[in-house]
Design a protein around this motif. Structure first.
Motif, PDB file in Angstrom:
ATOM      1  N   ALA A 165       0.834  -1.206   0.000  1.00  0.00           N
ATOM      2  CA  ALA A 165       0.000   0.000   0.000  1.00  0.00           C
ATOM      3  C   ALA A 165       0.869   1.256   0.000  1.00  0.00           C
ATOM      4  CB  ALA A 165      -0.930  -0.002   1.211  1.00  0.00           C
ATOM      5  N   GLY A 166       1.979   1.237   0.727  1.00  0.00           N
ATOM      6  CA  GLY A 166       2.886   2.381   0.747  1.00  0.00           C
ATOM      7  C   GLY A 166       3.552   2.607  -0.600  1.00  0.00           C
ATOM      8  N   GLU A 167       3.926   1.528  -1.245  1.00  0.00           N
ATOM      9  CA  GLU A 167       4.535   1.639  -2.581  1.00  0.00           C
ATOM     10  C   GLU A 167       3.540   2.189  -3.593  1.00  0.00           C
ATOM     11  OE1 GLU A 167       7.669   1.099  -3.630  1.00  0.00           O
ATOM     12  OE2 GLU A 167       8.269   0.738  -1.565  1.00  0.00           O
ATOM     13  N   ILE A 168       2.319   1.711  -3.528  1.00  0.00           N
ATOM     14  CA  ILE A 168       1.284   2.196  -4.442  1.00  0.00           C
ATOM     15  C   ILE A 168       0.992   3.669  -4.172  1.00  0.00           C
ATOM     16  CG2 ILE A 168      -1.165   1.970  -5.055  1.00  0.00           C
ATOM     17  CD1 ILE A 168      -0.816  -1.072  -4.564  1.00  0.00           C
ATOM     18  N   TYR A 169       0.922   4.031  -2.873  1.00  0.00           N
ATOM     19  CA  TYR A 169       0.671   5.423  -2.507  1.00  0.00           C
ATOM     20  C   TYR A 169       1.775   6.337  -3.030  1.00  0.00           C
ATOM     21  CZ  TYR A 169      -0.015   9.526   0.458  1.00  0.00           C
ATOM     22  OH  TYR A 169      -0.193  10.808   0.911  1.00  0.00           O
ATOM     23  N   SER A 170       3.029   5.927  -2.858  1.00  0.00           N
ATOM     24  CA  SER A 170       4.124   6.785  -3.339  1.00  0.00           C
ATOM     25  C   SER A 170       4.159   6.842  -4.859  1.00  0.00           C
ATOM     26  CB  SER A 170       5.467   6.324  -2.772  1.00  0.00           C
ATOM     27  OG  SER A 170       5.665   4.963  -2.967  1.00  0.00           O
ATOM     28  N   ALA A 171       3.811   5.758  -5.547  1.00  0.00           N
ATOM     29  CA  ALA A 171       3.759   5.797  -7.013  1.00  0.00           C
ATOM     30  C   ALA A 171       2.661   6.738  -7.487  1.00  0.00           C
ATOM     31  CB  ALA A 171       3.531   4.392  -7.559  1.00  0.00           C
ATOM     32  N   ILE A 172       1.528   6.711  -6.816  1.00  0.00           N
ATOM     33  CA  ILE A 172       0.435   7.623  -7.177  1.00  0.00           C
ATOM     34  C   ILE A 172       0.840   9.072  -6.921  1.00  0.00           C
ATOM     35  CG2 ILE A 172      -1.895   8.357  -6.510  1.00  0.00           C
ATOM     36  CD1 ILE A 172      -2.553   5.376  -6.113  1.00  0.00           C
ATOM     37  N   LEU A 173       1.521   9.314  -5.805  1.00  0.00           N
ATOM     38  CA  LEU A 173       2.001  10.670  -5.519  1.00  0.00           C
ATOM     39  C   LEU A 173       2.947  11.164  -6.612  1.00  0.00           C
ATOM     40  CD1 LEU A 173       2.778  10.802  -1.688  1.00  0.00           C
ATOM     41  CD2 LEU A 173       0.992  12.003  -2.928  1.00  0.00           C
ATOM     42  N   LEU A 174       3.891  10.321  -6.988  1.00  0.00           N
ATOM     43  CA  LEU A 174       4.860  10.708  -8.019  1.00  0.00           C
ATOM     44  C   LEU A 174       4.179  10.972  -9.352  1.00  0.00           C
ATOM     45  CD1 LEU A 174       7.785   8.290  -7.199  1.00  0.00           C
ATOM     46  CD2 LEU A 174       7.808  10.769  -7.015  1.00  0.00           C
ATOM     47  N   LEU A 175       3.268  10.104  -9.737  1.00  0.00           N
ATOM     48  CA  LEU A 175       2.585  10.294 -11.020  1.00  0.00           C
ATOM     49  C   LEU A 175       1.643  11.491 -10.990  1.00  0.00           C
ATOM     50  CD1 LEU A 175       1.878   6.608 -12.033  1.00  0.00           C
ATOM     51  CD2 LEU A 175       3.539   8.188 -13.030  1.00  0.00           C
ATOM     52  N   ALA A 176       1.045  11.780  -9.857  1.00  0.00           N
ATOM     53  CA  ALA A 176       0.166  12.947  -9.748  1.00  0.00           C
ATOM     54  C   ALA A 176       0.980  14.241  -9.775  1.00  0.00           C
ATOM     55  CB  ALA A 176      -0.659  12.868  -8.468  1.00  0.00           C
ATOM     56  N   GLU A 177       2.175  14.220  -9.212  1.00  0.00           N
ATOM     57  CA  GLU A 177       3.042  15.403  -9.179  1.00  0.00           C
ATOM     58  C   GLU A 177       3.555  15.746 -10.583  1.00  0.00           C
ATOM     59  OE1 GLU A 177       5.083  18.584  -7.586  1.00  0.00           O
ATOM     60  OE2 GLU A 177       3.730  17.278  -6.475  1.00  0.00           O
ATOM     61  N   ASP A 178       4.118  14.767 -11.251  1.00  0.00           N
ATOM     62  CA  ASP A 178       4.638  14.977 -12.604  1.00  0.00           C
ATOM     63  C   ASP A 178       4.732  13.624 -13.305  1.00  0.00           C
ATOM     64  OD1 ASP A 178       5.803  15.949 -14.910  1.00  0.00           O
ATOM     65  OD2 ASP A 178       7.795  16.154 -14.036  1.00  0.00           O
ATOM     66  N   HIS A 233       5.936  12.730 -16.013  1.00  0.00           N
ATOM     67  CA  HIS A 233       7.217  12.487 -16.699  1.00  0.00           C
ATOM     68  C   HIS A 233       8.385  12.403 -15.716  1.00  0.00           C
ATOM     69  CE1 HIS A 233       5.221  12.960 -20.518  1.00  0.00           C
ATOM     70  NE2 HIS A 233       4.692  14.104 -20.091  1.00  0.00           N
ATOM     71  N   LEU A 234       8.139  12.658 -14.462  1.00  0.00           N
ATOM     72  CA  LEU A 234       9.130  12.583 -13.387  1.00  0.00           C
ATOM     73  C   LEU A 234      10.351  13.476 -13.644  1.00  0.00           C
ATOM     74  CD1 LEU A 234       9.046   8.745 -12.673  1.00  0.00           C
ATOM     75  CD2 LEU A 234       7.747  10.542 -11.541  1.00  0.00           C
ATOM     76  N   LYS A 235      10.105  14.662 -14.193  1.00  0.00           N
ATOM     77  CA  LYS A 235      11.215  15.565 -14.497  1.00  0.00           C
ATOM     78  C   LYS A 235      11.263  16.769 -13.562  1.00  0.00           C
ATOM     79  CE  LYS A 235      11.618  14.187 -19.195  1.00  0.00           C
ATOM     80  NZ  LYS A 235      12.770  14.038 -19.964  1.00  0.00           N
ATOM     81  N   LYS A 236      10.112  17.277 -13.161  1.00  0.00           N
ATOM     82  CA  LYS A 236      10.073  18.469 -12.308  1.00  0.00           C
ATOM     83  C   LYS A 236       9.293  18.143 -11.040  1.00  0.00           C
ATOM     84  CE  LYS A 236      10.177  21.521 -16.257  1.00  0.00           C
ATOM     85  NZ  LYS A 236       9.456  22.489 -17.063  1.00  0.00           N
ATOM     86  N   LEU A 237       9.927  17.400 -10.160  1.00  0.00           N
ATOM     87  CA  LEU A 237       9.274  16.987  -8.925  1.00  0.00           C
ATOM     88  C   LEU A 237       9.614  17.952  -7.793  1.00  0.00           C
ATOM     89  CD1 LEU A 237       9.968  13.163  -9.121  1.00  0.00           C
ATOM     90  CD2 LEU A 237       7.832  14.334  -9.591  1.00  0.00           C
ATOM     91  N   ASP A 238       8.600  18.325  -7.028  1.00  0.00           N
ATOM     92  CA  ASP A 238       8.806  19.153  -5.846  1.00  0.00           C
ATOM     93  C   ASP A 238       9.004  18.213  -4.658  1.00  0.00           C
ATOM     94  OD1 ASP A 238       8.916  21.152  -3.967  1.00  0.00           O
ATOM     95  OD2 ASP A 238       6.759  21.585  -4.024  1.00  0.00           O
ATOM     96  N   TRP A 239      10.252  17.996  -4.259  1.00  0.00           N
ATOM     97  CA  TRP A 239      10.566  16.993  -3.242  1.00  0.00           C
ATOM     98  C   TRP A 239      10.008  17.367  -1.877  1.00  0.00           C
ATOM     99  CZ3 TRP A 239      13.416  18.178   1.061  1.00  0.00           C
ATOM    100  CH2 TRP A 239      14.182  19.356   1.009  1.00  0.00           C
ATOM    101  N   ARG A 240       9.887  18.660  -1.598  1.00  0.00           N
ATOM    102  CA  ARG A 240       9.343  19.081  -0.301  1.00  0.00           C
ATOM    103  C   ARG A 240       7.869  18.691  -0.173  1.00  0.00           C
ATOM    104  NH1 ARG A 240      12.792  23.208  -1.895  1.00  0.00           N
ATOM    105  NH2 ARG A 240      14.491  23.597  -0.429  1.00  0.00           N
ATOM    106  N   ARG A 241       7.125  18.954  -1.230  1.00  0.00           N
ATOM    107  CA  ARG A 241       5.700  18.595  -1.229  1.00  0.00           C
ATOM    108  C   ARG A 241       5.536  17.083  -1.156  1.00  0.00           C
ATOM    109  NH1 ARG A 241       1.458  19.003  -5.998  1.00  0.00           N
ATOM    110  NH2 ARG A 241      -0.330  18.328  -4.814  1.00  0.00           N
TER     111      ARG A 241
END
Length: 116
Positions: free
Chosen positions: A3-16, A18-26
């Motif tokens: 569940a944690g892995e899925i949650y973090s994958a969803i967070l990453l995909l929702a943020e960007d 293409h995974l190029k401009k990620l706001d690491w603080r958020r």
């Protein structure tokens, strides 16, 4: 863990996506939210450890916690018999007074330590 892995994958995909401009603080704040929420739930939902309560000399609270745990497991009668056999269950209220006082000295062995 899944569940944690899925949650973090969803967070990453929702943020960007293409995974190029990620706001690491958020992402850090959003990633910490589930553990923060579950910590508050655990604070109110979990019982204090019977071992710690007995070590502090709070024997009535220890018996109440063990009785609640036994009831949750459907073994309240067996637990009551076990506590009676080892001398932990006393019907009078005199031991309830020991819950309000914390007379234990650091390094002093309690009754539970001797049984283990």
């Amino acid at each position: 863990w899944c569940a944690g892995e899925i949650y973090s994958a969803i967070l990453l995909l929702a943020e960007d996506p293409h995974l190029k401009k990620l706001d690491w603080r958020r992402l850090l704040i959003l990633g910490a939210l589930p553990s923060l929420i579950l910590s508050f739930v655990a604070l109110f939902a979990l019982h204090e450890s019977p071992y710690v309560l007995a070590h502090k000399g709070k024997h009535a609270a220890t018996r109440r916690t063990l009785a609640r745990m036994a009831a949750l497991n459907g073994r309240s009668k067996e637990a009551e018999e076990a506590m009676r056999s080892c001398g932990m269950l006393v019907d009078d209220i005199e031991s309830d007074e020991s819950d309000t006082e914390d007379d234990t000295v650091i390094g002093e062995k309690s009754e539970v330590d001797e049984d283990l």
